[in-house]
Design a protein around this motif. Structure first.
Motif, PDB file in Angstrom:
ATOM      1  N   GLY A  16      24.680  29.188  36.919  1.00  0.00           N
ATOM      2  CA  GLY A  16      25.318  27.896  36.771  1.00  0.00           C
ATOM      3  C   GLY A  16      26.824  27.993  36.645  1.00  0.00           C
ATOM      4  O   GLY A  16      27.411  29.074  36.724  1.00  0.00           O
ATOM      5  N   SER A  17      27.457  26.844  36.429  1.00  0.00           N
ATOM      6  CA  SER A  17      28.914  26.755  36.376  1.00  0.00           C
ATOM      7  C   SER A  17      29.367  25.942  35.178  1.00  0.00           C
ATOM      8  O   SER A  17      28.665  25.045  34.706  1.00  0.00           O
ATOM      9  CB  SER A  17      29.464  26.098  37.650  1.00  0.00           C
ATOM     10  N   LEU A  18      30.562  26.257  34.700  1.00  0.00           N
ATOM     11  CA  LEU A  18      31.255  25.492  33.682  1.00  0.00           C
ATOM     12  C   LEU A  18      32.736  25.494  33.997  1.00  0.00           C
ATOM     13  O   LEU A  18      33.243  26.443  34.595  1.00  0.00           O
ATOM     14  CB  LEU A  18      31.051  26.080  32.281  1.00  0.00           C
ATOM     15  N   ARG A  19      33.434  24.457  33.578  1.00  0.00           N
ATOM     16  CA  ARG A  19      34.885  24.432  33.663  1.00  0.00           C
ATOM     17  C   ARG A  19      35.460  24.236  32.275  1.00  0.00           C
ATOM     18  O   ARG A  19      35.209  23.214  31.622  1.00  0.00           O
ATOM     19  CB  ARG A  19      35.394  23.332  34.594  1.00  0.00           C
ATOM     20  N   LEU A  20      36.236  25.212  31.820  1.00  0.00           N
ATOM     21  CA  LEU A  20      36.923  25.122  30.549  1.00  0.00           C
ATOM     22  C   LEU A  20      38.311  24.520  30.743  1.00  0.00           C
ATOM     23  O   LEU A  20      38.965  24.757  31.752  1.00  0.00           O
ATOM     24  CB  LEU A  20      37.060  26.504  29.908  1.00  0.00           C
ATOM     25  N   SER A  21      38.751  23.761  29.760  1.00  0.00           N
ATOM     26  CA  SER A  21      40.077  23.170  29.773  1.00  0.00           C
ATOM     27  C   SER A  21      40.835  23.586  28.523  1.00  0.00           C
ATOM     28  O   SER A  21      40.240  23.782  27.463  1.00  0.00           O
ATOM     29  CB  SER A  21      39.999  21.643  29.832  1.00  0.00           C
ATOM     30  N   CYS A  22      42.144  23.713  28.656  1.00  0.00           N
ATOM     31  CA  CYS A  22      43.025  24.039  27.540  1.00  0.00           C
ATOM     32  C   CYS A  22      44.194  23.080  27.582  1.00  0.00           C
ATOM     33  O   CYS A  22      45.025  23.142  28.499  1.00  0.00           O
ATOM     34  CB  CYS A  22      43.494  25.489  27.638  1.00  0.00           C
ATOM     35  N   TYR A  80      43.077  25.488  33.243  1.00  0.00           N
ATOM     36  CA  TYR A  80      41.640  25.430  33.447  1.00  0.00           C
ATOM     37  C   TYR A  80      41.088  26.814  33.756  1.00  0.00           C
ATOM     38  O   TYR A  80      41.781  27.690  34.269  1.00  0.00           O
ATOM     39  CB  TYR A  80      41.288  24.504  34.611  1.00  0.00           C
ATOM     40  N   LEU A  81      39.811  26.985  33.471  1.00  0.00           N
ATOM     41  CA  LEU A  81      39.076  28.155  33.918  1.00  0.00           C
ATOM     42  C   LEU A  81      37.759  27.675  34.511  1.00  0.00           C
ATOM     43  O   LEU A  81      36.866  27.239  33.777  1.00  0.00           O
ATOM     44  CB  LEU A  81      38.817  29.139  32.773  1.00  0.00           C
ATOM     45  N   GLN A  82      37.661  27.735  35.835  1.00  0.00           N
ATOM     46  CA  GLN A  82      36.430  27.392  36.530  1.00  0.00           C
ATOM     47  C   GLN A  82      35.555  28.632  36.579  1.00  0.00           C
ATOM     48  O   GLN A  82      35.965  29.656  37.125  1.00  0.00           O
ATOM     49  CB  GLN A  82      36.718  26.889  37.940  1.00  0.00           C
TER      50      GLN A  82
END
Length: 120
Positions: A16-22, A80-82
């Motif tokens: 699966g996938s996640l996108r982190l935001s800062c 971001y980190l995709q």
């Protein structure tokens, strides 16, 4: 002082996938390089990726090359980190960090972290 707040972590199945935001605030974010680190229980903190202040240059740990993508939007003061094709070994607390100037192995500012769990 520069403040950093991460979001976007959670539970995801392998593949699966996640996108982190800062989200950054307090100082002009466009002057700072930014990076992502992660730490699994009982392990040392590991550098995952970094991006230059302009976004023109990026670096990745070998373990995530081809799967993770770092990016930034200085107009939104956000990095971001995709994360794609997630694996159980990606399970960790993920931290955003920043340093004035270019990418470095020393960071002055850190977020509080966001948890990523990869499990079926």
């Amino acid at each position: 002082q520069l403040q950093l707040v991460e979001s976007g972590g959670g539970l995801v199945q392998p593949g699966g996938s996640l996108r982190l935001s800062c989200a950054a605030s307090g100082l002009p974010f466009e002057n700072f390089a930014a990076g992502w680190y992660r730490q699994a229980p009982g392990r040392e903190r590991e550098g995952v990726s970094c991006i230059s202040s302009s976004g023109d240059s990026t670096k990745y740990a070998n373990s995530v090359k081809g799967r993770f993508t770092i990016s930034r939007d200085n107009d939104k003061n956000t990095v971001y980190l995709q994360m794609n094709n997630l694996k159980p070994e990606d399970t960790a607390d993920y931290y955003c960090a920043a340093v004035y100037g270019p990418c470095s192995n020393y960071y002055d500012y850190w977020g509080q972290g966001t948890q990523v769990t990869v499990s079926s």
